[in-house]
Design a protein around this motif. Structure first.
Motif, PDB file in Angstrom:
ATOM      1  N   CYS A   1      52.557  -5.104  26.235  1.00 58.06           N
ATOM      2  CA  CYS A   1      51.643  -4.591  27.089  1.00 58.06           C
ATOM      3  C   CYS A   1      50.059  -5.060  26.532  1.00 58.06           C
ATOM      4  N   GLY A   2      50.196  -5.674  25.200  1.00 61.05           N
ATOM      5  CA  GLY A   2      48.937  -6.121  24.606  1.00 61.05           C
ATOM      6  C   GLY A   2      48.267  -5.013  24.063  1.00 61.05           C
ATOM      7  N   ALA A   3      49.075  -3.962  23.524  1.00 58.43           N
ATOM      8  CA  ALA A   3      48.593  -2.674  22.965  1.00 58.43           C
ATOM      9  C   ALA A   3      47.379  -2.177  23.762  1.00 58.43           C
ATOM     10  N   LEU A   4      47.962  -1.905  25.028  1.00 60.92           N
ATOM     11  CA  LEU A   4      46.809  -1.371  26.134  1.00 60.92           C
ATOM     12  C   LEU A   4      46.395  -0.018  25.791  1.00 60.92           C
ATOM     13  N   CYS A   5      47.177   1.017  25.241  1.00 66.73           N
ATOM     14  CA  CYS A   5      46.731   2.435  25.103  1.00 66.73           C
ATOM     15  C   CYS A   5      46.090   2.306  23.859  1.00 66.73           C
ATOM     16  N   PRO A   6      46.404   1.838  22.824  1.00 70.41           N
ATOM     17  CA  PRO A   6      45.758   1.942  21.374  1.00 70.41           C
ATOM     18  C   PRO A   6      44.252   1.235  21.691  1.00 70.41           C
ATOM     19  N   THR A   7      44.270   0.416  22.347  1.00 69.36           N
ATOM     20  CA  THR A   7      42.944  -0.435  22.359  1.00 69.36           C
ATOM     21  C   THR A   7      41.873   0.615  23.015  1.00 69.36           C
ATOM     22  N   TYR A   8      42.326   1.571  23.677  1.00 68.32           N
ATOM     23  CA  TYR A   8      41.470   2.437  24.414  1.00 68.32           C
ATOM     24  C   TYR A   8      41.384   3.911  23.644  1.00 68.32           C
ATOM     25  N   GLY A   9      41.903   3.884  22.398  1.00 64.99           N
ATOM     26  CA  GLY A   9      41.899   5.168  21.665  1.00 64.99           C
ATOM     27  C   GLY A   9      43.166   6.098  21.915  1.00 64.99           C
ATOM     28  N   ARG A  10      44.096   5.450  22.707  1.00 63.82           N
ATOM     29  CA  ARG A  10      45.147   6.542  22.900  1.00 63.82           C
ATOM     30  C   ARG A  10      46.504   5.825  22.186  1.00 63.82           C
ATOM     31  N   GLY A  11      47.389   6.972  21.931  1.00 64.22           N
ATOM     32  CA  GLY A  11      48.607   6.642  21.294  1.00 64.22           C
ATOM     33  C   GLY A  11      49.599   5.771  22.275  1.00 64.22           C
ATOM     34  N   CYS A  12      50.364   4.966  21.858  1.00 61.39           N
ATOM     35  CA  CYS A  12      51.352   4.057  22.705  1.00 61.39           C
ATOM     36  C   CYS A  12      52.318   5.441  23.093  1.00 61.39           C
ATOM     37  N   TYR A  13      52.852   4.937  24.299  1.00 64.66           N
ATOM     38  CA  TYR A  13      53.798   6.017  24.919  1.00 64.66           C
ATOM     39  C   TYR A  13      55.140   5.473  24.965  1.00 64.66           C
ATOM     40  N   GLY A  14      55.439   4.176  24.464  1.00 57.83           N
ATOM     41  CA  GLY A  14      56.691   3.746  24.510  1.00 57.83           C
ATOM     42  C   GLY A  14      57.112   3.078  25.782  1.00 57.83           C
ATOM     43  N   CYS A  15      56.331   2.536  26.694  1.00 56.27           N
ATOM     44  CA  CYS A  15      56.734   2.120  27.702  1.00 56.27           C
ATOM     45  C   CYS A  15      57.671   0.903  27.719  1.00 56.27           C
ATOM     46  N   TYR A  16      57.678   0.113  26.649  1.00 57.50           N
ATOM     47  CA  TYR A  16      58.540  -1.117  26.592  1.00 57.50           C
ATOM     48  C   TYR A  16      59.946  -0.824  25.678  1.00 57.50           C
ATOM     49  N   GLY A  17      60.024   0.678  25.442  1.00 62.00           N
ATOM     50  CA  GLY A  17      61.341   0.953  24.718  1.00 62.00           C
ATOM     51  C   GLY A  17      61.262   0.475  23.130  1.00 62.00           C
ATOM     52  N   PRO A  18      62.334   0.690  22.459  1.00 62.73           N
ATOM     53  CA  PRO A  18      62.308   0.510  20.945  1.00 62.73           C
ATOM     54  C   PRO A  18      62.346  -1.203  20.617  1.00 62.73           C
ATOM     55  N   ALA A  19      61.520  -1.396  19.839  1.00 60.00           N
ATOM     56  CA  ALA A  19      61.626  -2.759  19.261  1.00 60.00           C
ATOM     57  C   ALA A  19      62.779  -3.140  18.639  1.00 60.00           C
ATOM     58  N   ALA A  20      63.156  -4.217  18.175  1.00 60.99           N
ATOM     59  CA  ALA A  20      64.325  -4.713  17.713  1.00 60.99           C
ATOM     60  C   ALA A  20      64.660  -4.010  16.397  1.00 60.99           C
ATOM     61  N   THR A  21      63.647  -4.175  15.624  1.00 64.45           N
ATOM     62  CA  THR A  21      63.843  -3.290  14.259  1.00 64.45           C
ATOM     63  C   THR A  21      62.875  -2.248  14.339  1.00 64.45           C
ATOM     64  N   THR A  22      63.526  -0.915  14.326  1.00 61.97           N
ATOM     65  CA  THR A  22      62.733   0.169  14.431  1.00 61.97           C
ATOM     66  C   THR A  22      63.236   1.051  12.990  1.00 61.97           C
ATOM     67  N   ASN A  23      62.283   1.914  12.535  1.00 62.89           N
ATOM     68  CA  ASN A  23      62.464   2.956  11.870  1.00 62.89           C
ATOM     69  C   ASN A  23      61.985   4.441  12.261  1.00 62.89           C
ATOM     70  N   LEU A  24      62.705   4.651  13.388  1.00 61.89           N
ATOM     71  CA  LEU A  24      62.204   6.257  13.863  1.00 61.89           C
ATOM     72  C   LEU A  24      62.171   7.190  12.872  1.00 61.89           C
ATOM     73  N   PRO A  25      63.336   7.467  12.147  1.00 56.41           N
ATOM     74  CA  PRO A  25      63.321   8.562  11.006  1.00 56.41           C
ATOM     75  C   PRO A  25      61.968   8.426  10.320  1.00 56.41           C
ATOM     76  N   ALA A  26      61.520   7.276  10.033  1.00 49.95           N
ATOM     77  CA  ALA A  26      60.202   7.263   9.309  1.00 49.95           C
ATOM     78  C   ALA A  26      59.030   7.699   9.879  1.00 49.95           C
ATOM     79  N   LEU A  27      58.927   7.760  11.496  1.00 54.48           N
ATOM     80  CA  LEU A  27      57.868   7.781  11.985  1.00 54.48           C
ATOM     81  C   LEU A  27      57.730   9.239  12.587  1.00 54.48           C
ATOM     82  N   ILE A  28      59.011  10.022  12.595  1.00 54.13           N
ATOM     83  CA  ILE A  28      58.884  11.536  13.110  1.00 54.13           C
ATOM     84  C   ILE A  28      58.261  12.326  12.055  1.00 54.13           C
ATOM     85  N   PRO A  29      58.575  12.165  10.734  1.00 53.30           N
ATOM     86  CA  PRO A  29      57.849  13.110  10.097  1.00 53.30           C
ATOM     87  C   PRO A  29      56.089  12.988  10.061  1.00 53.30           C
TER      88      PRO A  29
END
Length: 263
Positions: free
Chosen positions: A202-230
């Motif tokens: 998306c070109g980091a559309l939401c963060p560029t305008y001060g909003r958090g990413c909503y995950g529109c494009y799904g998980p990246a190839a390598t993710t560390n979701l357990p580290a993000l949740i805390p």
């Protein structure tokens, strides 16, 4: 009197665009290509694209673009037929690659939804789940997004017609934020953001305008979701808030990552 033009030795490649359970937004991305679409139309035959024309030419197709999830018994039969008629099959958008937001039914009772929504439930034929195309037939490439990115779509079409692999990046939205010199909304402002675990596009559309990413494009190839949740919890989100944050456009994909990362 001029000689007649000889027939083409090799006819133009044939494109089919098909819709399943979806909002049509990804097909509209193709129509929004405007000038590029005219150039594509000169190089290939658009044989089946009901969003653009009521004229339908039967297969086979050199490239099939499929939007939408498999949600009805009729979808099962149709996607198998399209697969047999297509040399290459590419799924486009969150519905086709992950089941879409309608896959929320997978975690509840679909029959209850049908009873609550429709005046005549007996007229409705539906499956208990909404699933990606890849759950039923082999897929040659998945183009993610809700909706998909126009330059990425053009790259995929061009690549398959040229016989090469599409050059689609597989990094996270955080990489795109760095490219745009964005201040991290998660670190600097405590704004909930799925950018660290979400596929770029998306070109980091939401963060560029001060909003958090909503995950529109799904998980990246390598993710560390357990580290993000805390981190999300530290920024004030409850467990229920975190679950809702992940259960949107790509609910099945993020859920699969959660399950894979569990000890």
């Amino acid at each position: 009197m001029t000689d007649p033009v000889p027939p083409r030795e090799h006819p133009r490649p044939r494109l089919g665009v098909f819709k399943f359970a979806s909002c049509d937004g990804c097909q509209l991305t193709l129509l929004d290509c405007e000038d590029e679409l005219l150039a594509l139309a000169a190089e290939l035959e658009i044989a089946h694209f009901l969003e653009a024309s009521s004229e339908i030419a039967p297969g086979p197709y050199d490239l099939a673009l499929v939007e939408g999830s498999v949600s009805t018994p009729e979808h099962l039969e149709r996607i198998r037929r399209i697969r047999t008629e297509s040399r290459h099959l590419v799924t486009i958008g969150a519905c086709a690659t992950a089941g879409g937001v309608q896959a929320l039914r997978n975690y509840s009772d679909a029959a209850e939804y049908v009873q609550a929504v429709y005046a005549r439930p007996d007229y409705i034929q539906t499956l208990a789940t909404s699933t990606p195309i890849s759950a039923h037939v082999p897929v040659d490439f998945e183009l993610r997004g809700c909706p998909i990115n126009r330059p990425q779509l053009l790259e995929v079409i061009t690549a398959f017609l040229a016989g090469r692999k599409p050059g689609i990046p597989n990094h996270s939205v955080c990489f795109s934020c760095k490219q745009r010199d964005n201040v991290c909304v998660l670190v600097a402002h405590g704004t909930p953001c799925l950018g660290p675990v979400t596929h770029a596009g998306c070109g980091a559309l939401c963060p560029t305008y001060g909003r958090g990413c909503y995950g529109c494009y799904g998980p990246a190839a390598t993710t560390n979701l357990p580290a993000l949740i805390p981190v999300l919890r530290h920024d004030g989100m409850s467990d229920e808030d975190v679950a809702r944050f992940l259960h949107t456009f790509n609910v099945t994909a993020f859920t699969a990552v959660e399950e894979d990362d569990r000890p």
